[in-house]
Enzyme design. Structure first.
Site, mmCIF file in Angstrom:
data_model
loop_
_atom_site.group_PDB
_atom_site.id
_atom_site.type_symbol
_atom_site.label_atom_id
_atom_site.label_comp_id
_atom_site.label_asym_id
_atom_site.label_seq_id
_atom_site.Cartn_x
_atom_site.Cartn_y
_atom_site.Cartn_z
ATOM 1 N N LYS A 11 36.710 34.099 29.718
ATOM 2 C CA LYS A 11 36.328 34.988 30.821
ATOM 3 C C LYS A 11 36.458 36.426 30.341
ATOM 4 O O LYS A 11 37.489 36.804 29.757
ATOM 5 C CB LYS A 11 37.241 34.761 32.022
ATOM 6 C CG LYS A 11 37.054 35.760 33.154
ATOM 7 C CD LYS A 11 38.385 36.226 33.753
ATOM 8 C CE LYS A 11 39.340 36.732 32.739
ATOM 9 N NZ LYS A 11 40.146 37.902 33.110
ATOM 10 N N GLY A 96 41.345 34.947 30.193
ATOM 11 C CA GLY A 96 41.393 33.858 31.165
ATOM 12 C C GLY A 96 41.701 32.490 30.630
ATOM 13 O O GLY A 96 41.353 31.495 31.283
ATOM 14 N N ASP A 125 42.651 34.600 38.788
ATOM 15 C CA ASP A 125 41.421 34.463 38.006
ATOM 16 C C ASP A 125 40.784 33.076 38.127
ATOM 17 O O ASP A 125 39.655 32.878 37.652
ATOM 18 C CB ASP A 125 41.702 34.730 36.525
ATOM 19 C CG ASP A 125 41.778 36.209 36.206
ATOM 20 O OD1 ASP A 125 41.301 37.020 37.016
ATOM 21 O OD2 ASP A 125 42.314 36.555 35.139
#
Length: 275
Positions: A11, A96, A125
């Site tokens: 991410k 992430g 997240d």
């Protein structure tokens, strides 16, 4: 029993504006998030007991019990069995890793329609990682809006091996009520998108650099990129390059100069086309 394979992409916060702080201490964010084609891989096999087995270059130090988000995600989805987790992403790196792993478990078990409350309970997240597509993430991570016309990007990701704790980075901020992102979406072409992106920020970048000066070294290594910035709370930085060849060439050169760093060329997914 049949096994299910899942992919947990990196991410990337192309922007990360910190716009306020709630009374309970949680920070309010405004971020454009995209996902890369590099990530962790998981195999889930139903069984009578929970078990996590680790492999991959970043397996060391990852817990194999209920401290691991994939364990908690499986339990939250009322699933039990064996999870083989291949850790290809550095952990605690602002891309992430654990959140994307947890989202991959939820997708494998319940699909993208897994409950938003369940995802948010696992971490700020996790909801955006569950989406898997470019999103504007606001609030504490619970407000997601698909963003049209985000182009695919050829990137180099660089992590110098520094570790910064997210709470420490937030505490190091001088200001927490920064301006939100400019209006985003509906860019006519890649050039317009990059011009918009250059005007945005990561408000955690300077505090993180103060804690871990190696982040500045990573950004300096990406000096030939069209744009370079830190992702999340660090320490991974990204550079945007004109095409795949330029990104791979830059990655090879940076890796040769800094053999102890994690350096990878990757490509992000574009916004889904609207028919």
């Amino acid at each position: 029993m049949a096994a299910t394979e899942a992919f947990a992409p990196a991410k990337l916060n192309l922007t990360l504006h910190v716009t306020g702080q709630r009374a309970d201490g949680y920070h309010l964010l405004d971020s454009l998030v995209v996902f890369a084609d590099v990530g962790d891989r998981l195999t889930l096999t139903p069984g009578p007991a929970m078990r996590i087995d680790l492999s991959g270059p970043f397996a060391t130090g990852v817990p194999t019990d209920a401290r691991n988000l994939v364990w908690r995600a499986a339990e939250a989805a009322a699933w039990c069995g064996h999870i083989a987790l291949e850790k290809n992403l550095p952990h605690g790196a602002g891309i992430g890793g654990g959140s994307s792993d947890a989202a991959a478990v939820l997708r494998a078990i319940a699909g993208r329609g897994a409950g938003a409350d369940v995802a948010l309970s696992l971490g700020a997240d996790v909801p955006v990682c569950l989406s898997g597509a470019p999103q504007r993430m606001q609030g504490v991570g619970e407000r997601l809006s698909p963003v049209p016309d985000v182009p695919a990007l050829d990137l180099v990701l660089v992590n110098p091996g520094a570790h910064v704790a997210t709470p420490d980075v937030f505490r190091a901020m001088d200001r927490r009520d920064n301006p939100a992102m400019d209006v985003c979406g509906a860019w006519p072409d890649r050039g317009a998108f990059l011009r918009w992106l250059l005007d945005q920020r990561n408000d955690l970048q300077e505090p993180a650099c103060g804690i871990a000066p190696a982040i500045r070294d990573a950004l300096a290594a990406l000096k030939d990129a069209e744009l370079s910035r830190m992702s999340g709370s660090g320490a991974t930085c990204f550079g945007i390059y004109p095409d795949e060849v330029a990104a791979k060439t830059a990655a090879q050169e940076i890796a040769a100069r800094h053999p102890g760093w994690w350096v990878v060329a990757t490509r992000t997914s574009a916004s889904p086309k609207v028919s």
